[in-house]
Design an enzyme around this catalytic site. Sequence first.
Site, mmCIF file in Angstrom:
data_model
loop_
_atom_site.group_PDB
_atom_site.id
_atom_site.type_symbol
_atom_site.label_atom_id
_atom_site.label_comp_id
_atom_site.label_asym_id
_atom_site.label_seq_id
_atom_site.Cartn_x
_atom_site.Cartn_y
_atom_site.Cartn_z
ATOM 1 N N ARG A 215 -2.105 14.828 18.224
ATOM 2 C CA ARG A 215 -1.912 15.961 17.301
ATOM 3 C C ARG A 215 -0.658 16.755 17.666
ATOM 4 N NH1 ARG A 215 -5.093 13.155 15.717
ATOM 5 N NH2 ARG A 215 -7.303 13.456 15.384
ATOM 6 N N SER B 273 -10.437 21.820 10.859
ATOM 7 C CA SER B 273 -10.633 21.978 12.304
ATOM 8 C C SER B 273 -9.658 23.035 12.818
ATOM 9 C CB SER B 273 -10.356 20.669 13.040
ATOM 10 O OG SER B 273 -11.248 19.695 12.621
ATOM 11 N N GLU C 229 -5.407 24.142 16.744
ATOM 12 C CA GLU C 229 -4.674 23.162 15.947
ATOM 13 C C GLU C 229 -3.908 23.915 14.841
ATOM 14 O OE1 GLU C 229 -6.830 19.484 14.957
ATOM 15 O OE2 GLU C 229 -6.127 19.825 12.932
HETATM 16 P P1 NAP Z 1 -15.798 13.088 15.444
HETATM 17 O O1 NAP Z 1 -15.687 11.811 14.713
HETATM 18 O O2 NAP Z 1 -17.121 13.726 15.647
HETATM 19 O O3 NAP Z 1 -15.053 12.956 16.827
HETATM 20 C C1 NAP Z 1 -14.968 14.083 17.707
HETATM 21 C C2 NAP Z 1 -14.030 13.742 18.841
HETATM 22 O O4 NAP Z 1 -14.484 12.561 19.499
HETATM 23 C C3 NAP Z 1 -12.618 13.470 18.390
HETATM 24 O O5 NAP Z 1 -11.761 13.987 19.370
HETATM 25 C C4 NAP Z 1 -12.509 11.971 18.370
HETATM 26 O O6 NAP Z 1 -11.251 11.516 18.735
HETATM 27 C C5 NAP Z 1 -13.466 11.580 19.470
HETATM 28 N N1 NAP Z 1 -14.052 10.276 19.181
HETATM 29 C C6 NAP Z 1 -15.127 10.016 18.380
HETATM 30 N N2 NAP Z 1 -15.394 8.684 18.400
HETATM 31 C C7 NAP Z 1 -14.456 8.110 19.197
HETATM 32 C C8 NAP Z 1 -14.209 6.767 19.610
HETATM 33 N N3 NAP Z 1 -14.987 5.756 19.204
HETATM 34 N N4 NAP Z 1 -13.156 6.530 20.430
HETATM 35 C C9 NAP Z 1 -12.363 7.540 20.848
HETATM 36 N N5 NAP Z 1 -12.552 8.840 20.498
HETATM 37 C C10 NAP Z 1 -13.595 9.119 19.691
HETATM 38 O O7 NAP Z 1 -14.810 14.170 14.802
HETATM 39 P P2 NAP Z 1 -14.872 15.002 13.461
HETATM 40 O O8 NAP Z 1 -14.589 16.389 13.807
HETATM 41 O O9 NAP Z 1 -16.068 14.651 12.621
HETATM 42 O O10 NAP Z 1 -13.595 14.424 12.703
HETATM 43 C C11 NAP Z 1 -13.571 13.115 12.182
HETATM 44 C C12 NAP Z 1 -12.234 12.512 12.465
HETATM 45 O O11 NAP Z 1 -11.219 13.254 11.805
HETATM 46 C C13 NAP Z 1 -11.878 12.511 13.960
HETATM 47 O O12 NAP Z 1 -11.219 11.304 14.258
HETATM 48 C C14 NAP Z 1 -10.978 13.702 14.089
HETATM 49 O O13 NAP Z 1 -10.069 13.619 15.160
HETATM 50 C C15 NAP Z 1 -10.260 13.662 12.749
HETATM 51 N N6 NAP Z 1 -9.696 14.946 12.344
HETATM 52 C C16 NAP Z 1 -8.338 15.055 12.385
HETATM 53 C C17 NAP Z 1 -7.714 16.218 12.033
HETATM 54 C C18 NAP Z 1 -6.212 16.278 12.074
HETATM 55 O O14 NAP Z 1 -5.544 15.276 12.176
HETATM 56 N N7 NAP Z 1 -5.650 17.427 12.003
HETATM 57 C C19 NAP Z 1 -8.476 17.320 11.646
HETATM 58 C C20 NAP Z 1 -9.864 17.182 11.598
HETATM 59 C C21 NAP Z 1 -10.468 15.984 11.978
HETATM 60 P P3 NAP Z 1 -9.977 11.548 17.758
HETATM 61 O O15 NAP Z 1 -9.665 12.971 17.523
HETATM 62 O O16 NAP Z 1 -8.931 10.854 18.584
HETATM 63 O O17 NAP Z 1 -10.337 10.805 16.538
#
Ligand code: NAP
Length: 336
Positions: free
Chosen positions: A164, A235, A332
């Site tokens: 990020r 987020s 963020e």
């Molecule tokens: P989530 O899927 O519950 O995941 C929470 C955290 O755990 C994130 O940091 C995610 O990494 C990590 N994670 C989950 N499964 C993983 C795996 N198999 N291997 C490695 N890391 C894992 O998160 P959420 O809040 O519901 O969001 C869904 C997705 O959208 C996530 O990937 C999140 O990062 C992304 N998101 C991105 C943004 C952005 O780009 N600004 C904003 C909101 C949500 P990662 O962050 O590396 O995926």
Amino acid sequence: MTVWENHSLSQLTTFKVGGLARYVVVCESKEDVSEAITHAATHALPLTVLGGGSNVLARDDNYEGVVLLMRIPGITYKEEGEVVTVTVGAGVEWEMLVTECVKKGYWGIENLAGIPGTVGAAPVQNIGAYGAELQSIFHSAEVMNAQTGEMATYDAAACEFGYRDSVFKRNRALVICSVTLRLSKIATPRLGYGDLAELVRSGAAMDTPEHIATNVRLVRAKKFPDLALHGTAGSFFKNPIITQELFSTLTQKYGAMPSFPAANNGIKIPLAFILDKVLGLRGYRDAYVYLFGNQPLVLVVDEGATARDIDAFANAIAKKVFDATSISIEREVQTL
Ligand code: NAP
């Protein structure tokens, strides 16, 4: 180039808060960007770039500066064998680009469906979701330097992508005017992340980029508030990456917690888990501001909230996390 004077930032950001911007310059071409930069220099005012306003907290005080509202349009596709090169104006809605690409059957962008904001904002924080990050499909960006007025092509190395993170966060003079991506016609599904793996197990169709994008949107719709209905920037905090030592201290204190390996031997933990299970803050509210019930990483505001309310609430949450875990969480969302 269109110029609006004393325009409310609450109309340009998804938190729907903020004072007036002295000037908003709507830029629909590189020439407009150049003129906006000149406009700021002529009036001796600072310049800031805004795309969809979905990752920004605008202060309540008026902004004595020029907001460059990025609206450069256009998408061009070039197919060479199995490789597809897509060049996109920085003002195009990211979600519109994803919709077009997956409809054409191009792979690489499908896990990034449902992310709000413009294409120009995507490299700034190297958007990522469900095991895919912008940097893996990024080819280059056309960037104008607001300090020198020069245009340059940035390849992936020049963007210094991190989790990020990118050079564009550190150097706000860099204005992204267009982005070129490399997609593929060869199937490369990434379905390992929990939510997607679960869908595969339940028999959901995940065989085309379009199917995957549709399912990603469904998962996101359950977790994230609708920006059209709620004041929010999605987020608010980044998921923290901590040391092995701190991780063992925390698991001794609070029991097992989800964790994922990260760069430099670090451990990434979902902040939502800490907010919910360690601190019991799911749905926590203080006056106009609250943590979203379905995903506590998301900060939501009621009508009437001010940027000060949001700032104070976010600081209070960060303090609670620090007091319980010694983790300094980072935002963020950027403050304008
Ligand atoms: P989530 O899927 O519950 O995941 C929470 C955290 O755990 C994130 O940091 C995610 O990494 C990590 N994670 C989950 N499964 C993983 C795996 N198999 N291997 C490695 N890391 C894992 O998160 P959420 O809040 O519901 O969001 C869904 C997705 O959208 C996530 O990937 C999140 O990062 C992304 N998101 C991105 C943004 C952005 O780009 N600004 C904003 C909101 C949500 P990662 O962050 O590396 O995926």
